[in-house]
Design a protein around this motif. Structure first.
Motif, short mmCIF file in Angstrom:
data_model
loop_
_atom_site.label_atom_id
_atom_site.label_comp_id
_atom_site.label_asym_id
_atom_site.label_seq_id
_atom_site.Cartn_x
_atom_site.Cartn_y
_atom_site.Cartn_z
N PHE A 104 -52.81 9.75 -39.71
CA PHE A 104 -54.04 9.46 -40.34
C PHE A 104 -55.27 9.82 -39.70
CE2 PHE A 104 -57.38 6.34 -40.19
CZ PHE A 104 -57.79 6.10 -41.64
N ASP A 105 -55.53 9.68 -38.13
CA ASP A 105 -56.39 10.21 -37.61
C ASP A 105 -56.63 11.98 -37.98
OD1 ASP A 105 -56.75 8.03 -36.30
OD2 ASP A 105 -56.10 8.40 -34.28
N ARG A 106 -55.53 12.79 -37.99
CA ARG A 106 -55.65 14.08 -38.27
C ARG A 106 -56.29 14.11 -39.60
NH1 ARG A 106 -53.54 18.27 -35.87
NH2 ARG A 106 -51.87 16.92 -34.51
N ALA A 107 -55.81 13.34 -40.68
CA ALA A 107 -56.26 13.61 -42.18
C ALA A 107 -57.67 13.08 -42.17
CB ALA A 107 -55.36 12.75 -43.08
N ARG A 108 -58.11 12.01 -41.28
CA ARG A 108 -59.47 11.55 -41.46
C ARG A 108 -60.48 12.36 -40.47
NH1 ARG A 108 -61.67 6.42 -43.07
NH2 ARG A 108 -63.78 6.71 -42.97
N GLY A 109 -59.77 13.44 -39.64
CA GLY A 109 -60.82 13.96 -39.01
C GLY A 109 -61.31 13.22 -37.54
N LEU A 110 -60.41 12.38 -37.24
CA LEU A 110 -60.70 11.60 -36.10
C LEU A 110 -60.02 12.56 -34.88
CD1 LEU A 110 -60.14 7.96 -37.22
CD2 LEU A 110 -62.30 9.22 -36.85
N PRO A 136 -53.08 12.66 -29.34
CA PRO A 136 -52.00 13.18 -30.12
C PRO A 136 -52.46 14.03 -31.12
CG PRO A 136 -51.88 10.85 -29.71
CD PRO A 136 -53.15 11.35 -29.14
N VAL A 137 -53.60 13.91 -31.82
CA VAL A 137 -54.13 15.07 -32.64
C VAL A 137 -54.29 16.23 -32.04
CG1 VAL A 137 -56.19 15.42 -34.14
CG2 VAL A 137 -55.33 13.16 -34.11
N ARG A 138 -54.99 16.37 -30.73
CA ARG A 138 -55.05 17.43 -30.09
C ARG A 138 -54.19 18.34 -29.55
NH1 ARG A 138 -55.80 21.65 -28.12
NH2 ARG A 138 -57.44 22.48 -26.85
N PHE A 139 -52.96 17.67 -29.03
CA PHE A 139 -52.12 18.18 -28.25
C PHE A 139 -50.76 17.87 -28.67
CE2 PHE A 139 -55.46 17.26 -24.98
CZ PHE A 139 -55.63 18.64 -24.52
N GLY A 140 -50.57 17.18 -29.98
CA GLY A 140 -49.32 16.98 -30.46
C GLY A 140 -48.71 15.91 -29.78
N VAL A 141 -47.57 15.47 -30.53
CA VAL A 141 -46.89 14.13 -30.05
C VAL A 141 -46.05 14.47 -28.61
CG1 VAL A 141 -44.83 12.73 -30.58
CG2 VAL A 141 -46.25 13.32 -32.10
N ARG A 142 -45.52 15.75 -28.56
CA ARG A 142 -45.02 16.06 -27.28
C ARG A 142 -46.00 15.97 -26.22
NH1 ARG A 142 -39.64 17.34 -27.42
NH2 ARG A 142 -38.52 17.31 -29.54
N GLY A 143 -47.12 16.78 -26.63
CA GLY A 143 -48.02 16.80 -25.58
C GLY A 143 -48.87 15.62 -24.97
N ALA A 144 -48.77 14.71 -26.22
CA ALA A 144 -49.35 13.39 -25.75
C ALA A 144 -48.53 12.65 -24.75
CB ALA A 144 -49.72 12.62 -27.04
N LEU A 145 -47.20 12.84 -25.24
CA LEU A 145 -46.20 11.87 -24.11
C LEU A 145 -45.99 12.41 -22.89
CD1 LEU A 145 -43.07 11.83 -26.68
CD2 LEU A 145 -44.52 9.91 -25.81
N LEU A 146 -46.49 13.85 -22.66
CA LEU A 146 -46.26 14.44 -21.29
C LEU A 146 -47.80 13.68 -20.84
CD1 LEU A 146 -45.64 16.38 -19.11
CD2 LEU A 146 -46.84 18.27 -20.45
N LEU A 147 -48.95 14.10 -21.48
CA LEU A 147 -50.32 13.72 -20.66
C LEU A 147 -50.03 12.02 -20.12
CD1 LEU A 147 -52.75 15.49 -22.87
CD2 LEU A 147 -52.33 15.86 -20.41
N SER A 148 -49.61 11.40 -21.21
CA SER A 148 -49.42 9.82 -20.72
C SER A 148 -48.53 9.61 -19.68
CB SER A 148 -48.67 9.35 -22.13
OG SER A 148 -48.58 7.80 -21.82
N GLY A 149 -47.54 10.50 -19.52
CA GLY A 149 -46.48 10.24 -18.38
C GLY A 149 -47.44 10.70 -17.01
N LEU A 150 -48.15 11.88 -17.13
CA LEU A 150 -48.90 12.43 -16.16
C LEU A 150 -49.92 11.35 -15.52
CD1 LEU A 150 -49.53 16.05 -16.96
CD2 LEU A 150 -47.86 14.90 -15.04
N LEU A 151 -50.63 10.68 -16.51
CA LEU A 151 -51.52 9.45 -16.37
C LEU A 151 -50.96 8.61 -15.57
CD1 LEU A 151 -53.61 9.49 -19.50
CD2 LEU A 151 -54.68 10.06 -17.10
N HIS A 152 -49.91 8.21 -15.91
CA HIS A 152 -48.85 6.96 -15.35
C HIS A 152 -48.49 7.16 -14.04
CE1 HIS A 152 -48.28 4.75 -19.59
NE2 HIS A 152 -49.55 4.51 -18.78
#
Length: 298
Positions: free
Chosen positions: A201-207, A211-227
């Motif tokens: 939805f965010d990608r389609a809406r231009g938000l 996850p939109v910027r780095f994809g699902v796998r990238g988002a999971l990786l960054l979330s893990g690094l933050l934790h």
């Protein structure tokens, strides 16, 4: 058209609008910081935490958080109306009027400023900056994927504010700054996970989002690094504040919960995001408060 309702029903919908149950995420860290600040203040000859001061800290936290959530729901009401996941929220569904939401937001912001004024000059001087951050977060996803980090900063203000409210100064901030870093990364990390369900939805809406910027796998990786940073920062708090075995147990529990949280959310299976967001992160904050309390008490 907003559906007419009884005063009690309106209050229930206002509470639902700002998700009062989500207070469990941030308040325990603020109370844990208050406990650590109390010990520090007593060690330096200060008054420490009193019941009156505790009540004002609770008012400040509740007011700030309610104002932030109310403002978020107001400015996002049209976006929420277009998103099937959020279309049933109070404003887009017409269950609450816009003036009622604005009134709650304004009164909550005033309650926060009043509590800050009552807590002393330093909290009062910092209150406009805090409001700017916690309200400004809601606008970031319109132009920057860093919105998750701003949300983390917004919630991290709570333990910092609790510390300053008790000590009354901006000196000797090493412990609260590390605790703030832990909270900021913890919140940003789980918000990234939560936002995965809105990525199409965010990608389609231009938000904008991680996850939109780095994809699902990238988002999971960054979330893990933050934790990972969350656990490391809490370890620094443990050492710098000279805490004992109970805090160490709390740190170990948090690390285990975060590992499990990331184990159940996978690129090919996002069905357990709600559990990772609500249940597990509630356990993180409550476990930390309990262990800090036991460490200070025993």
């Amino acid at each position: 058209m907003t559906a007419p309702s009884s005063p009690l029903r309106t209050l229930q919908r206002l509470a639902s609008l700002v998700r009062l149950s989500h207070t469990v995420f941030g308040l325990p860290f603020a109370l844990a910081s208050a406990g650590l600040a109390h010990r520090s203040a007593l060690a330096h000859g200060g008054e420490g935490l009193t019941l009156a001061r505790l009540g004002l800290i609770l008012l400040a936290f509740t007011g700030a958080r309610t104002a932030a959530m109310g403002f978020n729901r107001i400015v996002d009401r049209r976006i929420d109306a277009d998103n099937p996941r959020t279309a049933g929220r109070e404003l887009p569904a017409g269950l609450l009027s816009l003036p009622a939401a604005w009134a709650l937001t304004a009164l909550s912001a005033l309650a926060f400023v009043f509590a800050a004024w009552s807590l002393g000059p330093v909290p009062l001087y910092l209150s406009p900056i805090c409001l700017l951050i916690i309200l400004g977060y809601s606008l970031f996803k319109r132009f920057s994927w860093s919105a998750h980090l701003v949300l983390g900063l917004a919630l991290a203000l709570a333990p910092g504010g609790a510390w300053v409210s008790i000590t009354g100064s901006l000196s000797d901030l090493t412990t609260p700054l590390w605790l703030m870093l832990a909270v900021a990364c913890w919140v940003a990390g789980f918000d990234v996970l939560y936002s995965l369900q809105d990525e199409p939805f965010d990608r389609a809406r231009g938000l904008h989002s991680i996850p939109v910027r780095f994809g699902v796998r990238g988002a999971l990786l960054l979330s893990g690094l933050l934790h990972l940073v969350t656990v490391a920062a809490l370890a620094v708090v443990h050492v710098h504040a000279g805490l004992g075995a109970w805090h160490g147990l709390g740190l170990a529990l948090i690390a285990a919960i975060l590992v499990y949280e990331h184990a159940i959310v996978r690129p090919t299976d996002l069905s357990r995001i709600d559990r990772a967001f609500f249940d597990l992160n509630g356990y993180v904050s409550l476990a930390y408060l309990a262990c800090v309390g036991l460490d200070l008490w025993l």
